[in-house]
Every structure is written in C-alpha cells, then in structure tokens.
Design an enzyme around this catalytic site. Structure first.
Site, mmCIF file in Angstrom:
data_model
loop_
_atom_site.group_PDB
_atom_site.id
_atom_site.type_symbol
_atom_site.label_atom_id
_atom_site.label_comp_id
_atom_site.label_asym_id
_atom_site.label_seq_id
_atom_site.Cartn_x
_atom_site.Cartn_y
_atom_site.Cartn_z
ATOM 1 C CG ASP A 3 -57.466 -11.710 -31.721
ATOM 2 O OD1 ASP A 3 -57.992 -12.845 -31.732
ATOM 3 O OD2 ASP A 3 -58.108 -10.645 -31.693
ATOM 4 C CB ALA A 16 -37.845 -16.108 -31.905
ATOM 5 C CE LYS A 34 -40.627 -18.595 -27.623
ATOM 6 N NZ LYS A 34 -40.042 -17.315 -27.982
ATOM 7 C CG ASP A 54 -41.450 -13.959 -28.104
ATOM 8 O OD1 ASP A 54 -41.065 -13.701 -26.947
ATOM 9 O OD2 ASP A 54 -41.361 -15.096 -28.606
ATOM 10 C CB ALA A 106 -39.323 -19.323 -40.644
HETATM 11 P P1 NDP Z 1 -36.656 -22.315 -32.897
HETATM 12 O O1 NDP Z 1 -35.950 -23.570 -32.542
HETATM 13 O O2 NDP Z 1 -38.134 -22.298 -32.940
HETATM 14 O O3 NDP Z 1 -36.148 -21.820 -34.366
HETATM 15 C C1 NDP Z 1 -34.762 -21.761 -34.654
HETATM 16 C C2 NDP Z 1 -34.556 -21.015 -35.956
HETATM 17 O O4 NDP Z 1 -33.142 -20.896 -36.206
HETATM 18 C C3 NDP Z 1 -35.146 -21.718 -37.181
HETATM 19 O O5 NDP Z 1 -35.545 -20.752 -38.124
HETATM 20 C C4 NDP Z 1 -33.934 -22.518 -37.702
HETATM 21 O O6 NDP Z 1 -34.018 -22.850 -39.071
HETATM 22 C C5 NDP Z 1 -32.840 -21.500 -37.484
HETATM 23 N N1 NDP Z 1 -31.496 -22.083 -37.400
HETATM 24 C C6 NDP Z 1 -31.008 -22.857 -36.393
HETATM 25 N N2 NDP Z 1 -29.707 -23.184 -36.646
HETATM 26 C C7 NDP Z 1 -29.400 -22.613 -37.842
HETATM 27 C C8 NDP Z 1 -28.225 -22.581 -38.651
HETATM 28 N N3 NDP Z 1 -27.108 -23.220 -38.276
HETATM 29 N N4 NDP Z 1 -28.244 -21.876 -39.801
HETATM 30 C C9 NDP Z 1 -29.373 -21.231 -40.197
HETATM 31 N N5 NDP Z 1 -30.530 -21.221 -39.473
HETATM 32 C C10 NDP Z 1 -30.544 -21.910 -38.315
HETATM 33 O O7 NDP Z 1 -36.089 -21.191 -31.910
HETATM 34 P P2 NDP Z 1 -36.756 -19.780 -31.545
HETATM 35 O O8 NDP Z 1 -37.309 -19.232 -32.796
HETATM 36 O O9 NDP Z 1 -37.637 -19.928 -30.371
HETATM 37 O O10 NDP Z 1 -35.464 -18.935 -31.066
HETATM 38 C C11 NDP Z 1 -34.536 -18.405 -32.007
HETATM 39 C C12 NDP Z 1 -33.550 -17.496 -31.261
HETATM 40 O O11 NDP Z 1 -34.234 -16.356 -30.741
HETATM 41 C C13 NDP Z 1 -32.881 -18.193 -30.074
HETATM 42 O O12 NDP Z 1 -31.503 -17.875 -30.050
HETATM 43 C C14 NDP Z 1 -33.591 -17.603 -28.859
HETATM 44 O O13 NDP Z 1 -32.759 -17.533 -27.730
HETATM 45 C C15 NDP Z 1 -33.939 -16.196 -29.361
HETATM 46 N N6 NDP Z 1 -35.128 -15.655 -28.680
HETATM 47 C C16 NDP Z 1 -35.017 -14.496 -27.963
HETATM 48 C C17 NDP Z 1 -36.112 -13.949 -27.330
HETATM 49 C C18 NDP Z 1 -35.967 -12.692 -26.564
HETATM 50 O O14 NDP Z 1 -36.879 -12.336 -25.824
HETATM 51 N N7 NDP Z 1 -34.879 -11.960 -26.735
HETATM 52 C C19 NDP Z 1 -37.432 -14.587 -27.387
HETATM 53 C C20 NDP Z 1 -37.437 -15.775 -28.184
HETATM 54 C C21 NDP Z 1 -36.325 -16.309 -28.781
HETATM 55 P P3 NDP Z 1 -34.779 -24.216 -39.540
HETATM 56 O O15 NDP Z 1 -36.231 -23.883 -39.532
HETATM 57 O O16 NDP Z 1 -34.236 -24.462 -40.886
HETATM 58 O O17 NDP Z 1 -34.404 -25.280 -38.533
#
Ligand code: NDP
Length: 279
Positions: free
Chosen positions: A78, A131, A66, A102, A128
């Site tokens: 925006d 999503a 994303k 989202d 962060a």
């Molecule tokens: P990203 O890959 O962009 O971000 C992943 C996030 O999870 C980062 O903040 C990362 O931290 C953190 N993370 C991953 N593994 C760990 C861990 N073991 N311990 C602590 N923090 C961890 O993914 P998205 O933000 O796009 O998606 C996040 C979740 O949200 C997913 O499960 C996705 O399926 C869900 N989602 C649901 C949506 C919906 O419509 N319901 C829409 C979008 C997403 P770090 O920065 O340190 O790597």
C-alpha cells in the site's frame, strides 16, 4: 547457497547500502551477498531482469529509478502504491513485490532517534522525485498540519499532490513563490540540488522553531544545512539516520527480523565527522 541482494542506482558508487546491509547481516548472523549495480535508465529494466534470472532475492532501488520500478513489479505494498515509487523489491515468483521504506525510515529517525513531534507542523517539501514521493504519505500520516510541495518542474509537484489525494492539506507552489509562502515549522530538502549548486532559499521560510531536514547526507547536505543554520533553524538533521532506518526496514522485510540500527548509525556518523574534520 548465499542469498543475493543488491542496490540499483545511477550513479551508485557512493551508496552506503552495501556497508549497512553487511553490518546488519553480521549482527543478525545472516549469510548474504549485497552488491551495488550502476544501471543507466535505458538499461534498468534489463538489469533487474538479469538480477532475477541469476537468483537475486531482493534489492534496493535508488535514484533515479524508484518511479520506474513501479511498472516492473507484479505486486505493490500500500505504501509503495501511495508513493508511486519503489525502493525495496522482493522476489515474488518470476516477478517482484515492490515496497517503499523511505517514509517509515524518515519517521523513525525523526521521532525515535531525535525524539521530535511532527504533529501540527506546517511543512515545506522541496522536491517531487522518488524520495519526496516516499516521504510525503508518511508525513501526512504522522499528523502534520499542511504540506506545501515546491519542485523545479511544477508538473511533478502537481502529480504528487494529485496522488496524495488530500486537497485540503496538500498544496503546490512554484519555486518563484517561495518568498511569499510565509514560514514553516518543518522544511525538508528532498531534492538532489546539493550535488550541484544547491538551492537559493529565502530566510523568511524558517519559523523561529523550525526543524530543517536534508534527505541527502555528506557533501550533498552541506549547502542546505548551512542555509538552515544561517536561517536560525533550531534542529538541523541530514539523511544519514533515515538511510540506516529505511535499510533496516528493507532488511526486516527480507529476513524477518529488524536489526538494531544504533551501532551502524554511530559508526557512519563518526566516519562522516572524521571526513569533515579532515577537509
Ligand atoms: P530523483 O532524481 O527522483 O529526484 C530529484 C529531485 O531533485 C527532483 O525533485 C528534481 O527536480 C530535484 N532537483 C534536482 N536538481 C535540482 C536543482 N538544481 N534545483 C532544484 N531542484 C533540483 O531523486 P530522489 O528523489 O531519489 O533523491 C533526492 C535526494 O534524496 C538525493 O540526494 C538522495 O540521495 C536523497 N535520498 C536520501 C535517502 C535517505 O535514506 N536518506 C533516500 C532517498 C533519497 P525536477 O523534478 O525538476 O527534476
């Protein structure tokens, strides 16, 4: 000619988006094709380019692309600019218009489907990534009192806080600070940790009337929602409703009409319940 739409992610095989958009298209009588493409980060830009070259009209962008998609758009809404992340693209000449649905999807699910009032709540946002970036501006707009962002990589939490630009309401802390942060009335898990070992969270985070929301759904939401139950959170909601609502927002952007989401949400929820019962 049938219009081409798709979702791009890595991995993407689990995505429910093709099923959701096919159901909306049947409901609204729209002729479309909606595919799922797995693109590794190093191949993502080329995959988007190829999709445009073969006549792609629009796409959803999911984990982990994303933030990467922002630089590939010639125009941004925006809300995509504020989020610094794009989950919906629409063809704009030879390039793409980027949007982020989202936050609107989450708010519609919480305030309209679940009839919850978010105003005045002290909020903990775990994560962060893409999503978290999408939902954070919408939470501020919905009138939450304060937003505390905690992420495994502190610099990403700081970057999100800087982008939000509200230093009086938005705070960042380290994962190790969680036991000393007090309690929250809304806790949102926007990490993908539930796909692995999950997060270790203290029960002290949940206030007596706490609402716990996991943006993940299915297996990935089990550990956080089980923690929320043990911590005494009165409402526990997974990301399925948000998923359907953000898809409806994308559909409305592409086709000019908003589909009814209740039937699709009910069907996916029933299927998820059946899968868990079968476990
Ligand atoms: P990203 O890959 O962009 O971000 C992943 C996030 O999870 C980062 O903040 C990362 O931290 C953190 N993370 C991953 N593994 C760990 C861990 N073991 N311990 C602590 N923090 C961890 O993914 P998205 O933000 O796009 O998606 C996040 C979740 O949200 C997913 O499960 C996705 O399926 C869900 N989602 C649901 C949506 C919906 O419509 N319901 C829409 C979008 C997403 P770090 O920065 O340190 O790597």
């Amino acid at each position: 000619m049938t219009a081409k739409y798709a979702v791009f992610g890595h991995p993407v095989a689990h995505s429910l988006s093709p099923r959701i958009h096919a159901a909306f298209a049947r409901q609204e009588g729209v002729d479309l094709e909606y595919a799922a493409y797995d693109a590794a980060p190093e191949d993502f830009a080329a995959a988007i380019h190829t999709f445009g070259a073969v006549g792609g009209a629009g796409a959803n962008i999911t984990l982990p692309h994303k933030e990467r998609m922002v630089a590939l758009c010639s125009q941004l809404s925006d809300r995509a600019k504020r989020a610094g992340a794009v989950n919906t693209i629409t063809r704009a000449g030879a390039s793409w218009h980027g949007d982020n649905t989202d936050g609107a999807g989450l708010l519609r699910d919480l305030t309209e489907r679940h009839r919850l009032d978010l105003r005045g709540r002290r909020v903990l946002l775990l994560g962060a990534g893409g999503a978290a970036r999408g939902v954070a501006p919408a939470l501020l707009d919905a009138g939450v009192d304060s937003l505390w962002i905690v992420n495994r990589s502190a610099e990403k939490a700081d970057a999100l806080s800087d982008a939000l630009g509200e230093p009086g309401r938005v705070h960042t802390r380290y994962l190790a600070d969680l036991p000393s942060l007090g309690d929250f009335e809304l806790i949102i898990n926007a990490t993908s940790a539930g796909r692995g070992e999950g997060l270790a969270l203290p029960f002290s985070l949940a206030s007596p009337r706490c609402l716990a929301v996991d943006l993940s759904y299915g297996e990935a939401a089990i550990s956080f929602l089980a923690w929320a139950s043990a911590a005494g959170c009165t409402h526990r909601i997974d990301g399925l409703g948000m998923l359907v609502e953000q898809a409806a927002e994308s559909f409305a952007t592409w086709h000019g009409r908003r589909p009814d989401t209740d039937a699709v949400y009910a069907e996916l929820s029933a299927r998820a319940d059946a899968l868990h019962t079968a476990d």
